[in-house]
Design an enzyme around this catalytic site. Structure first.
Site: not given
Ligand code: ARG
Length: 483
Positions: A171, A292, A298, A305
């Site tokens: 979980h 970024s 960043k 992804e």
């Protein structure tokens, strides 16, 4: 535009504008040509198409359906067409409906009427089914090798981290301690099943449809065994109607890709989490991270992804393929032409994802100190205390409640399990003595889990050896299938 104007130079004999021009009086409408064409998509089957045609022509020669001179002309013509296609010098015509008609048209331009004998006893229906099966066989091997490459990358990293404790989660909540090696080996197992699924699908793909004609074979005395041998297929299709309309093998392959991508997606998701400041378990190599356009600080995991995101595409490919098939009466229907885009996309996406995820695995920097810190949370050993009580005779349910209450007390008081004094433990149960204090050592906790399939360092050592053997076997099997 007259078809003749688009033709590349070649022997000036009659080249049919359309293979069916004998039947249909009017020229096909441009809109229809555009709507029905698949050349842009199936062009990449040219290698398989020519391989199939060379085998078919050889068979026609062997059974005497074509003469030696025609066979020689067809063979050398097909090789020329292949060279042209490989070099990107193939003169495509806008009327080319698909790769099969394009090659036949070009062959006609190159060798004249002998080209008209190649399609003897054959239909594009059994031809395209053969091409796609040849393509799938080859790509199945590549996918198996791609899986093996990722497995090897994971195994190499796992080998470094048998003794690196990391929290295991359920979980997404800290649960019990495992090792980083054990965690990585979980993905090696998933990939092993993926390889086995692919290898299994290969057997059903390895069936030759050629000779099934459009749907009912042919009256001509062809010999399917000759073509089968030439193309190295394991079996001949047993039913001509099924052979020209079956795409199960493609569904299986795309399905294997979809599940494989789901595995990659889970892994990607985990590394995305691990590289957050919140987890801090891993850092991406700069070469495989992105920045970024606005925020200078960043460092983003776009590669992972996209692997995660593209799993959705491949699942969509599977749906597209299944849906295209579901309403089709026997035998061939043009809907089947829609098999290629999802098939190609699924395989391309999966192969590319396997490669780049393996690169990331090889270069990922693990922060083992952060992992150890997180894994040293004493709460991860609550189960060990309960099992310690069970070993001393307490029923598990009772032990669970007892330790649960101790945890609740600690949480309420802003303490943790290692803050409990020996007196407090003794007060909880007279089965407890100073040995309970020794439970709170993560390395010892790992060593307490030396069971088959467990995270103990010795078990993991055996798992590593077994996995390495299986991955070597995967490579051997892929090489054997590649012939
Ligand atoms: N381009 C077609 C396909 O991929 C080839 C077979 C065409 N057959 C036909 N009867 N129109 O399915």
């Amino acid at each position: 535009m007259a078809a003749g104007k688009r033709r590349a130079p070649g022997p000036a004999r009659h080249v049919p504008a359309k293979v069916w021009e004998g039947r249909l009086g009017a020229r096909t409408a441009r809109a229809v040509e555009e709507y029905t064409a698949s050349y842009a998509v199936d062009r990449r089957l040219f290698g398989e198409d020519i391989e199939g045609s060379l085998a078919h022509a050889r068979m026609l020669r062997e059974v005497g359906l074509i003469g030696e001179a025609d066979h020689r002309a067809i063979r050398s013509g097909l090789r020329t067409v292949r060279d042209e296609l490989e070099r990107g010098e193939f003169p495509a015509a806008s009327a080319d409906e698909d790769i099969h008609t394009a090659i036949e048209r070009r062959l006609h331009e190159l060798i004249g009427p002998a080209a008209g004998r190649l399609h003897t006893g054959r239909s594009r229906n059994d031809q395209v089914a053969t091409d796609v099966r040849l393509w799938c066989r080859r790509r199945t091997v590549e996918l198996m090798l791609g899986c093996a490459g990722l497995q090897e990358a994971l195994l190499a990293r796992a080998g470094e981290h048998r003794h690196t404790p990391v929290p295991g989660y359920t979980h997404t909540q800290r649960a019990q301690v495992v090792s980083l090696a054990h965690h990585l080996l979980a993905y090696v197992e998933m990939l092993q099943r993926d390889v086995e699924r692919l290898a299994d699908g290969y057997r059903r793909c390895d069936v030759l449809p050629l000779g099934s004609g459009a749907l009912a074979g042919t009256t001509l005395p062809i010999d399917r065994r000759i073509t089968q041998r030439a193309l190295g297929f394991g079996a001949l299709s047993a039913n001509s109607l099924d052979a020209v309309s079956d795409r199960d093998f493609a569904v299986e392959m795309v399905s294997s890709c979809a599940l494989l991508m789901v595995h990659l997606s889970r892994f990607a998701e985990e590394i995305v989490l691990w590289t957050t400041a919140e987890f801090g378990f891993a850092e991406l190599p700069d070469s495989h991270a992105t920045g970024s356009s606005l925020m200078p600080q960043k460092k983003n995991p776009d590669v992972l992804e996209l692997a995660r995101g593209r799993s959705g595409r491949v699942i969509g490919d599977l749906m597209a393929l299944l849906t295209a098939l579901k309403g089709l009466p026997l035998a061939y229907n043009r809907d089947l032409q829609e098999d290629k885009e999802p098939l190609f996309d699924a395989v391309d996406t999966t192969l590319a994802s396997l490669g780049i995820v393996a690169d990331v695995v090889r270069r990922l920097r693990f922060d083992t100190a952060a992992m150890r810190r997180a894994a040293s949370d004493p709460m991860l050993l609550a189960t060990d205390v309960a099992e310690h009580l069970v070993a001393r005779g307490m029923p598990f349910r009772e032990a669970h409640i007892l330790v649960g209450a101790a945890v609740r007390r600690c949480v309420g008081e802003g303490r943790t399990l290692t803050d409990l004094s020996l007196e407090e433990w003794r007060g909880l149960s007279d089965l407890l003595d100073e040995e309970v204090l020794a439970l709170f050592d993560v390395d010892a906790a790992l060593r307490r889990r030396e069971l088959p399939g467990g995270p103990g360092p010795r078990s993991v050592g055996r798992a590593l050896t077994r996995a390495a053997t299986r991955v070597a076997r995967n490579r051997k099997l892929a090489d054997a299938l590649a012939g």
